[in-house]
Design a protein around this motif. Structure first.
Motif, PDB file in Angstrom:
ATOM      1  N   UNK A  22       0.818  -1.215   0.000  1.00  0.00           N
ATOM      2  CA  UNK A  22       0.000   0.000   0.000  1.00  0.00           C
ATOM      3  C   UNK A  22       0.851   1.264   0.000  1.00  0.00           C
ATOM      4  N   UNK A  23       1.991   1.223   0.670  1.00  0.00           N
ATOM      5  CA  UNK A  23       2.897   2.374   0.649  1.00  0.00           C
ATOM      6  C   UNK A  23       3.412   2.645  -0.749  1.00  0.00           C
ATOM      7  N   UNK A  24       3.755   1.582  -1.452  1.00  0.00           N
ATOM      8  CA  UNK A  24       4.210   1.723  -2.840  1.00  0.00           C
ATOM      9  C   UNK A  24       3.089   2.276  -3.708  1.00  0.00           C
ATOM     10  N   UNK A  25       1.873   1.756  -3.511  1.00  0.00           N
ATOM     11  CA  UNK A  25       0.732   2.270  -4.279  1.00  0.00           C
ATOM     12  C   UNK A  25       0.557   3.773  -4.052  1.00  0.00           C
ATOM     13  N   UNK A  26       0.626   4.190  -2.803  1.00  0.00           N
ATOM     14  CA  UNK A  26       0.461   5.624  -2.510  1.00  0.00           C
ATOM     15  C   UNK A  26       1.529   6.457  -3.202  1.00  0.00           C
ATOM     16  N   UNK A  27       2.761   5.962  -3.206  1.00  0.00           N
ATOM     17  CA  UNK A  27       3.841   6.692  -3.885  1.00  0.00           C
ATOM     18  C   UNK A  27       3.547   6.839  -5.377  1.00  0.00           C
ATOM     19  N   UNK A  28       3.091   5.769  -5.994  1.00  0.00           N
ATOM     20  CA  UNK A  28       2.776   5.825  -7.424  1.00  0.00           C
ATOM     21  C   UNK A  28       1.610   6.785  -7.668  1.00  0.00           C
ATOM     22  N   UNK A  29       0.592   6.719  -6.813  1.00  0.00           N
ATOM     23  CA  UNK A  29      -0.593   7.566  -7.004  1.00  0.00           C
ATOM     24  C   UNK A  29      -0.312   9.045  -6.766  1.00  0.00           C
ATOM     25  N   UNK A  30       0.809   9.355  -6.113  1.00  0.00           N
ATOM     26  CA  UNK A  30       1.193  10.761  -5.943  1.00  0.00           C
ATOM     27  C   UNK A  30       1.614  11.393  -7.269  1.00  0.00           C
ATOM     28  N   UNK A  31       1.826  10.551  -8.280  1.00  0.00           N
ATOM     29  CA  UNK A  31       2.333  11.028  -9.562  1.00  0.00           C
ATOM     30  C   UNK A  31       1.331  11.795 -10.408  1.00  0.00           C
ATOM     31  N   UNK A  32       0.096  11.946  -9.969  1.00  0.00           N
ATOM     32  CA  UNK A  32      -0.832  12.746 -10.757  1.00  0.00           C
ATOM     33  C   UNK A  32      -2.205  12.122 -10.868  1.00  0.00           C
ATOM     34  N   UNK A  33      -2.648  11.943 -12.074  1.00  0.00           N
ATOM     35  CA  UNK A  33      -3.989  11.465 -12.386  1.00  0.00           C
ATOM     36  C   UNK A  33      -4.218  10.073 -11.784  1.00  0.00           C
ATOM     37  N   UNK A  34      -4.995  10.025 -10.706  1.00  0.00           N
ATOM     38  CA  UNK A  34      -5.196   8.768  -9.990  1.00  0.00           C
ATOM     39  C   UNK A  34      -5.904   7.717 -10.826  1.00  0.00           C
ATOM     40  N   UNK A  35      -6.836   8.105 -11.656  1.00  0.00           N
ATOM     41  CA  UNK A  35      -7.537   7.128 -12.490  1.00  0.00           C
ATOM     42  C   UNK A  35      -6.570   6.473 -13.474  1.00  0.00           C
ATOM     43  N   UNK A  36      -5.677   7.261 -14.045  1.00  0.00           N
ATOM     44  CA  UNK A  36      -4.700   6.729 -15.000  1.00  0.00           C
ATOM     45  C   UNK A  36      -3.639   5.888 -14.307  1.00  0.00           C
ATOM     46  N   UNK A  37      -3.299   6.244 -13.079  1.00  0.00           N
ATOM     47  CA  UNK A  37      -2.226   5.568 -12.349  1.00  0.00           C
ATOM     48  C   UNK A  37      -2.708   4.411 -11.479  1.00  0.00           C
ATOM     49  N   UNK A  38      -4.009   4.189 -11.411  1.00  0.00           N
ATOM     50  CA  UNK A  38      -4.534   3.149 -10.521  1.00  0.00           C
ATOM     51  C   UNK A  38      -3.969   1.772 -10.851  1.00  0.00           C
ATOM     52  N   UNK A  39      -4.045   1.334 -12.091  1.00  0.00           N
ATOM     53  CA  UNK A  39      -3.541   0.003 -12.456  1.00  0.00           C
ATOM     54  C   UNK A  39      -2.025  -0.124 -12.278  1.00  0.00           C
ATOM     55  N   UNK A  40      -1.222   0.865 -12.719  1.00  0.00           N
ATOM     56  CA  UNK A  40       0.216   0.764 -12.436  1.00  0.00           C
ATOM     57  C   UNK A  40       0.509   0.718 -10.933  1.00  0.00           C
ATOM     58  N   UNK A  41      -0.219   1.493 -10.142  1.00  0.00           N
ATOM     59  CA  UNK A  41      -0.016   1.482  -8.693  1.00  0.00           C
ATOM     60  C   UNK A  41      -0.332   0.101  -8.119  1.00  0.00           C
ATOM     61  N   UNK A  42      -1.416  -0.487  -8.585  1.00  0.00           N
ATOM     62  CA  UNK A  42      -1.822  -1.824  -8.145  1.00  0.00           C
ATOM     63  C   UNK A  42      -0.740  -2.848  -8.489  1.00  0.00           C
ATOM     64  N   UNK A  43      -0.244  -2.801  -9.714  1.00  0.00           N
ATOM     65  CA  UNK A  43       0.752  -3.775 -10.174  1.00  0.00           C
ATOM     66  C   UNK A  43       2.097  -3.612  -9.455  1.00  0.00           C
ATOM     67  N   UNK A  44       2.586  -2.397  -9.352  1.00  0.00           N
ATOM     68  CA  UNK A  44       3.893  -2.165  -8.721  1.00  0.00           C
ATOM     69  C   UNK A  44       3.811  -2.466  -7.225  1.00  0.00           C
ATOM     70  N   UNK A  45       2.739  -2.052  -6.583  1.00  0.00           N
ATOM     71  CA  UNK A  45       2.556  -2.362  -5.165  1.00  0.00           C
ATOM     72  C   UNK A  45       2.494  -3.855  -4.913  1.00  0.00           C
ATOM     73  N   UNK A  46       1.798  -4.566  -5.781  1.00  0.00           N
ATOM     74  CA  UNK A  46       1.695  -6.018  -5.653  1.00  0.00           C
ATOM     75  C   UNK A  46       3.061  -6.677  -5.781  1.00  0.00           C
ATOM     76  N   UNK A  47       3.863  -6.222  -6.728  1.00  0.00           N
ATOM     77  CA  UNK A  47       5.202  -6.789  -6.906  1.00  0.00           C
ATOM     78  C   UNK A  47       6.070  -6.558  -5.667  1.00  0.00           C
ATOM     79  N   UNK A  48       6.050  -5.354  -5.136  1.00  0.00           N
ATOM     80  CA  UNK A  48       6.844  -5.053  -3.935  1.00  0.00           C
ATOM     81  C   UNK A  48       6.378  -5.922  -2.762  1.00  0.00           C
ATOM     82  N   UNK A  49       5.076  -6.001  -2.549  1.00  0.00           N
ATOM     83  CA  UNK A  49       4.543  -6.833  -1.471  1.00  0.00           C
ATOM     84  C   UNK A  49       4.886  -8.305  -1.653  1.00  0.00           C
ATOM     85  N   UNK A  50       4.864  -8.775  -2.884  1.00  0.00           N
ATOM     86  CA  UNK A  50       5.186 -10.172  -3.188  1.00  0.00           C
ATOM     87  C   UNK A  50       6.633 -10.499  -2.833  1.00  0.00           C
TER      88      UNK A  50
END
Length: 135
Positions: A22-50
């Protein structure tokens, strides 16, 4: 290891991996348009957590002594494969809460709920298929 110790340790590691995710997701979502960044945030956060969860589980839950790039590669591949179904549970729950609530609090509530259910399922899959030779 006693069942109580296993549950506490596994739960603590799940919390650490969830916070990393979730921390990684929040960092990604700080990058701007949350709707556009939602899927990348989900994927990158999942990888870090994994990765965090794999390293903790391998050493402190399943006590897997295998070392080296080849052994880690095989185990991590199986570990990741076992996580496909559980990731669907997590992503589906998080996304549903995001759509319904439309807030970070709703999204993260869904994420925590989905991750909790997914981690219970994942432990059983990992025990049976990834680290089974250690029993």
């Amino acid at each position: 290891m006693s069942l109580g110790t296993l549950v506490l340790r596994y739960g603590f590691f799940a919390v650490l991996a969830t916070l990393a995710n979730l921390g990684t997701q929040r960092l990604v979502l700080l990058g701007g348009d949350e709707a556009r960044l939602f899927l990348p945030a989900l994927a990158i956060g999942t990888l870090v957590g994994l990765v965090v969860k794999y390293l903790l589980d391998k050493r402190w839950i399943f006590f897997d002594p295998a070392a080296g790039l080849g052994a880690h590669g095989r185990k991590f591949s199986l570990y990741t494969l076992m996580g496909v179904a559980t990731t669907a549970i997590f992503w589906g729950t998080e996304t549903l809460f995001w759509w319904i609530g439309g807030t970070h609090a709703a999204r993260e509530t869904g994420a925590v709920l989905g991750l909790a259910v997914g981690y219970v399922v994942k432990y059983n899959l990992d025990k049976q298929y990834v680290f089974r030779q250690l029993e």
